[in-house]
Design a protein around this motif. Structure first.
Motif, PDB file in Angstrom:
ATOM      1  N   GLY A   1      31.930  62.481  19.577  1.00 11.58           N
ATOM      2  CA  GLY A   1      31.552  61.077  19.528  1.00 11.58           C
ATOM      3  C   GLY A   1      32.636  60.224  18.890  1.00 11.58           C
ATOM      4  O   GLY A   1      32.999  59.156  19.407  1.00 11.58           O
TER       5      GLY A   1
ATOM      6  N   ARG B   1      34.479  66.748  16.953  1.00 12.36           N
ATOM      7  CA  ARG B   1      33.695  65.528  16.721  1.00 12.36           C
ATOM      8  C   ARG B   1      33.855  64.630  17.952  1.00 12.36           C
ATOM      9  O   ARG B   1      34.601  63.653  17.951  1.00 12.36           O
ATOM     10  CB  ARG B   1      34.154  64.834  15.448  1.00 12.36           C
TER      11      ARG B   1
ATOM     12  N   ALA C   1      19.801  48.046  16.574  1.00 13.17           N
ATOM     13  CA  ALA C   1      20.827  49.084  16.482  1.00 13.17           C
ATOM     14  C   ALA C   1      21.511  49.321  17.810  1.00 13.17           C
ATOM     15  O   ALA C   1      22.678  49.688  17.867  1.00 13.17           O
ATOM     16  CB  ALA C   1      20.202  50.389  15.974  1.00 13.17           C
ATOM     17  N   ALA C   2      20.766  49.141  18.916  1.00  9.30           N
ATOM     18  CA  ALA C   2      21.335  49.398  20.233  1.00  9.30           C
ATOM     19  C   ALA C   2      22.121  48.216  20.786  1.00  9.30           C
ATOM     20  O   ALA C   2      22.761  48.330  21.811  1.00  9.30           O
ATOM     21  CB  ALA C   2      20.220  49.766  21.215  1.00  9.30           C
TER      22      ALA C   2
ATOM     23  N   VAL D   1      27.498  55.573  22.600  1.00  8.91           N
ATOM     24  CA  VAL D   1      27.804  56.437  21.450  1.00  8.91           C
ATOM     25  C   VAL D   1      27.871  55.632  20.164  1.00  8.91           C
ATOM     26  O   VAL D   1      27.276  55.990  19.153  1.00  8.91           O
ATOM     27  CB  VAL D   1      29.125  57.196  21.695  1.00  8.91           C
ATOM     28  N   ARG D   2      28.618  54.522  20.198  1.00  9.49           N
ATOM     29  CA  ARG D   2      28.845  53.747  18.976  1.00  9.49           C
ATOM     30  C   ARG D   2      27.611  52.976  18.540  1.00  9.49           C
ATOM     31  O   ARG D   2      27.276  52.946  17.355  1.00  9.49           O
ATOM     32  CB  ARG D   2      30.015  52.767  19.200  1.00  9.49           C
ATOM     33  N   TYR D   3      26.908  52.359  19.477  1.00 12.69           N
ATOM     34  CA  TYR D   3      25.792  51.492  19.118  1.00 12.69           C
ATOM     35  C   TYR D   3      24.433  52.026  19.545  1.00 12.69           C
ATOM     36  O   TYR D   3      23.410  51.467  19.167  1.00 12.69           O
ATOM     37  CB  TYR D   3      26.010  50.090  19.705  1.00 12.69           C
ATOM     38  N   GLY D   4      24.413  53.103  20.319  1.00 12.63           N
ATOM     39  CA  GLY D   4      23.144  53.684  20.728  1.00 12.63           C
ATOM     40  C   GLY D   4      22.877  55.045  20.150  1.00 12.63           C
ATOM     41  O   GLY D   4      21.870  55.678  20.464  1.00 12.63           O
ATOM     42  N   ASP D   5      23.793  55.516  19.279  1.00 18.02           N
ATOM     43  CA  ASP D   5      23.634  56.821  18.633  1.00 18.02           C
ATOM     44  C   ASP D   5      23.441  57.955  19.638  1.00 18.02           C
ATOM     45  O   ASP D   5      22.721  58.917  19.380  1.00 18.02           O
ATOM     46  CB  ASP D   5      22.455  56.797  17.643  1.00 18.02           C
ATOM     47  N   ARG D   6      24.089  57.844  20.803  1.00 20.21           N
ATOM     48  CA  ARG D   6      24.026  58.914  21.792  1.00 20.21           C
ATOM     49  C   ARG D   6      25.137  59.923  21.523  1.00 20.21           C
ATOM     50  O   ARG D   6      26.230  59.547  21.099  1.00 20.21           O
ATOM     51  CB  ARG D   6      24.195  58.345  23.197  1.00 20.21           C
ATOM     52  N   PRO D   7      24.904  61.197  21.788  1.00 23.03           N
ATOM     53  CA  PRO D   7      25.971  62.194  21.633  1.00 23.03           C
ATOM     54  C   PRO D   7      26.972  62.092  22.774  1.00 23.03           C
ATOM     55  O   PRO D   7      26.667  61.551  23.847  1.00 23.03           O
ATOM     56  CB  PRO D   7      25.212  63.522  21.673  1.00 23.03           C
TER      57      PRO D   7
END
Length: 207
Positions: free
Chosen positions: A125, A123, A94-95, A181-187
């Motif tokens: 992100g 929003r 995912a990352a 943000v897009r590939y690491g699900d970070r805010p």
């Protein structure tokens, strides 16, 4: 086979009990070393040590009962190792950075409008992601960036840093934020998203 023969010829009981063994395994797996290196091999090594200790301490329980408890203990450990290994592989997948632009028909103006709308709605992100996409597509439209479908944010940043050397730091920072943000699900914060949009404006006005 040698392990099975030792179990069948030993004179248990098991000490600790099945419930205690389960608790020991859970506590062992909580140790940080199981999150580094080869998790599966580390767990197998620990299980081997624990099983040998259980066999050596067996005294009164019938051999078949001891064998069943040890097999259950081993299967539990293997199942947990498999689940943890799969979770780590999924997290790594995912990352892994992917392409910046996934729809080759979208325009920079459309992406910028989407980013501004997301920012107004809080929003952050989505605003940051679409903002960096707008920046990328705009530079392609202006002929400052080669149209390379599937290009990653790092590749885009590298190309733009050569074209705009005075903007190398904000370009690299924006690319890293995009991946996070897009590939690491970070805010993302509002300021981070706004900075990407400001960078789009700066590059668009650059001569």
């Amino acid at each position: 086979m040698s392990l099975l023969l030792r179990v069948l010829t030993a004179d248990p009981p098991l000490d600790p009990s099945g419930d205690e063994a389960h608790s020991l395994l859970r506590r062992e797996l909580a140790h940080p070393e199981y999150h580094d290196g080869n998790l599966f091999l580390r767990l197998l090594d620990w299980l081997d040590r624990e099983l040998n200790g259980l066999i050596d301490s067996a005294a009164d329980t019938p051999p078949l009962s001891a064998f069943a408890a040890i097999v259950a203990f081993l299967l539990l450990g293997l199942a947990l190792a498999w689940l943890l290994s799969r979770a780590r592989r999924t997290a790594r997948a995912a990352a892994r950075p992917g392409p910046v632009v996934e729809d080759s028909t979208v325009t920079a103006a459309q992406l910028r409008a989407s980013a501004e709308r997301a920012l107004a709605e809080g929003r952050n992100g989505a605003a940051l992601v679409d903002g960096f996409r707008a920046l990328t597509v705009r530079q392609v439209e202006r002929g400052r960036l080669d149209d390379r479908p599937g290009a990653t944010a790092r590749e885009v940043a590298g190309a733009l840093a050569s074209t705009y050397p005075d903007q190398q730091v904000p370009v690299s920072s924006s690319a890293a934020l995009f991946d996070a943000v897009r590939y690491g699900d970070r805010p993302a914060t509002r300021d981070q998203a706004a900075d990407v949009l400001a960078l789009d404006d700066a590059l668009a006005g650059h001569r």
